[in-house]
Enzyme design. Structure first.
Site, PDB file in Angstrom:
ATOM      1  N   ASP A 110       1.044  -1.139   0.178  1.00 20.71           N
ATOM      2  CA  ASP A 110      -0.012  -0.088   0.162  1.00 20.71           C
ATOM      3  C   ASP A 110       0.533   1.160  -0.203  1.00 20.71           C
ATOM      4  O   ASP A 110       2.286   1.386  -0.013  1.00 20.71           O
ATOM      5  CB  ASP A 110      -1.064   0.006   1.327  1.00 20.71           C
ATOM      6  CG  ASP A 110      -0.648   0.081   2.954  1.00 20.71           C
ATOM      7  OD1 ASP A 110       0.712  -0.646   2.700  1.00 20.71           O
ATOM      8  OD2 ASP A 110      -1.098   0.879   3.693  1.00 20.71           O
ATOM      9  N   GLU A 175       0.454  -1.506   5.812  1.00 16.23           N
ATOM     10  CA  GLU A 175       1.657  -0.458   6.877  1.00 16.23           C
ATOM     11  C   GLU A 175       1.119   1.306   6.747  1.00 16.23           C
ATOM     12  O   GLU A 175       1.122   0.976   8.446  1.00 16.23           O
ATOM     13  CB  GLU A 175       2.860  -0.765   5.851  1.00 16.23           C
ATOM     14  CG  GLU A 175       3.441  -0.162   7.042  1.00 16.23           C
ATOM     15  CD  GLU A 175       4.032   1.309   7.007  1.00 16.23           C
ATOM     16  OE1 GLU A 175       5.232   1.364   7.936  1.00 16.23           O
ATOM     17  OE2 GLU A 175       3.958   1.331   6.300  1.00 16.23           O
TER      18      GLU A 175
END
Ligand SMILES: NCC(=O)N[C@@H](Cc1c[nH]cn1)C(=O)O
Ligand code: ZN
Ligand code: ZN
Length: 482
Positions: A110, A175
């Site tokens: 991400d 994250e």
């Protein structure tokens, strides 16, 4: 920094193969960057999931076994769509030889949000090469390093060279939004999928400057908070209601302004007392680290530094807490002059934590601070503060076998011993790996300190990307013999 012109003979073929595959490696990163996998934007969740599938397909092509996209359920509140699924964890395995060591590599697929109008010179989701630099969101944080591991495997495959270790991948898609769900998965898989893991390696941070490679043995933690101030039932016309109702924005900006001074001093009582004292031995560690104060100004593109000396800057980045105010949800922010009184606003701020600040105690202190400051305002509105996510600080031994192997690998590729550094950012899952798998964790960064992670025009230099693949590869070989 130029790569080592005379790398060890044992790596000659491997490094030559990596150089040969450079166009393919850039193409793979281009495909990854093209998917706008912004975990903090609920509307882009399908894109985050698409990136997991992209990785799965790449891993399949590279011959990974036991590939799983492990679902983590729905995202816990606060979230607008209560049925929003968390993106899956990408698990896979290369080799399962009991005579080899097993290295788990972690990274995240991400990214932070990015809009061209934020000030990007190129489209953030089109990897664009300008000279020897690759620009694009995630190029350095953290798609470049994640794809770097895949590239290292491809180079071995194409040479017909066995990986010297068993490799397990654990790539997550949350994250940048608190690694939701991953702690539980690691605990659950410690004696299952992750059984037998000897070492965890994370490439999700940066060199300190632009010229010297580093290995990282410490991170700050992060506690992310949201202050919510509610007043009128709906947004109001400031001509009709201005001056006769209490405005949530006025209260919120006053509360936010109480948190921290312009010089960085945090005003929340009780935090300073928890900071581990600086010993003479720790203070001396900073003397030998290569860091040019001017690099800080270059990285920020300004002369806004709060400290003048190398030691002050590094200590305030690594071993002291900081408080940053990030933004306000619900407020008017577009161009123009809308005369609105927002009815409900949420102020976001985070505190980077250091030894020995405990997350629970910090949240208590933050609540006490906001409650007491709000009481002083005498406002009829309501104000609450909530912890959105937290992740602990981490400090390790920089002289264990993983660090030794990574130091040798760095020397093989760059011809220089890396500096041992800590970092001001946070990778909340680091400590979880250490505790649950009872292994050491190494942070082996590929990118440079001026890569602009989380900022506009994020980049990775082609040399860092390609020499980084060599470093990851050489590290596996040295670690296999450690
Ligand atoms: N490259 C690591 C990184 O950028 N980590 C984030 C983690 C985070 C926590 N909350 C939101 N993101 C960081 O900001 O340090
Ligand atoms: Zn990252
Ligand atoms: Zn990040």
């Amino acid at each position: 920094m130029a790569p080592n012109p005379n790398p060890p003979q044992e790596f000659a073929a491997l490094f030559a193969k990596i150089d040969e595959l450079k166009p393919k490696f850039i193409e793979r990163l281009q495909e990854a960057v093209a998917i706008p996998s912004v975990s903090g934007d609920e509307s882009l969740r399908p894109e985050v999931v698409r990136t997991a599938h992209f990785l799965k397909e790449e891993l399949e092509k590279l011959g990974a076994k036991d590939i799983e996209l492990r679902e983590l359920g729905t995202q816990p509140p606060p979230v607008a769509n209560k049925d929003l699924q968390l993106p899956p964890i990408v698990l896979s395995r290369f080799g399962n030889d009991p005579n080899k060591k097993t290295v788990l590599v972690y990274g995240h697929y991400d990214v932070q949000p990015a809009l061209k109008e934020d000030g990007w010179s190129t489209d953030p989701f089109t990897l664009t090469q300008v000279g020897d630099v690759l620009y694009g969101r995630g190029s350095s944080d953290d798609k470049g390093p994640v794809i770097g591991w895949l590239n290292a495997i491809q180079a071995h495959n194409e040479l017909g060279l066995e990986l010297p270790v068993n490799l397990v991948t654990c790539f997550e898609g949350m994250e940048e939004s608190g690694s939701l769900g991953l702690d539980q998965l690691i605990a659950q898989e410690a004696q299952a999928y992750f059984k037998g893991v000897d070492a965890v390696t994370i490439s999700d941070n940066y060199w300190l400057g632009t010229t010297k490679p580093v290995l990282t043995y410490g991170l700050r933690g992060v506690n992310y908070y949201e202050i919510s101030v509610k007043g009128p039932a709906a947004d109001l016309h400031s001509g009709l209601f201005g001056g006769i109702v209490a405005e949530p924005m006025t209260d919120l900006v006053k509360l936010l302004a109480t948190l921290v001074e312009t010089n960085g001093k945090i005003n929340i009582k009780g935090i300073e007392e928890q900071i581990a004292p600086l010993t003479a031995a720790e203070d001396a560690l900073y003397d030998d680290i290569e860091f040019d104060v001017e690099v800080l100004n270059q990285a920020t593109g300004s002369q806004t530094a709060l400290y003048k000396t190398k030691k002050e800057i590094l200590q305030h980045r690594w071993r002291y807490p900081s408080l940053s105010v990030h933004g306000i949800e619900g407020a008017f922010y577009e161009a123009g002059a809308k005369t609105v009184i927002p009815a409900h606003v949420k102020g976001k701020f985070s505190i980077r934590t250091v030894p020995n600040i405990s997350s629970e105690k910090l949240t208590l202190l933050v609540k006490q601070h906001i409650d007491s400051e709000f009481a002083k305002l005498g406002s009829p509105n309501t104000a609450t503060v909530e912890l959105i996510h937290d992740g602990d600080y981490w400090v390790s031994d920089p002289h264990n076998s993983q660090f030794t192997a990574a130091s040798l690998a760095t020397e093989a590729v760059w011809g220089i011993k890396p500096d041992l550094t800590r970092e001001g950012g946070s990778i909340p899952i680091t400590l979880t790996f250490e505790k649950e798998l009872k292994t050491d964790v190494l942070l082996l960064p590929l990118g440079r300190g001026d890569d602009g992670a989380h900022s506009t025009n994020e980049k990775i230099d082609v040399s860092n990307y390609i020499e980084g693949v060599k470093t990851l590869s050489a590290y596996l070989h040295y670690y296999s013999k450690a």
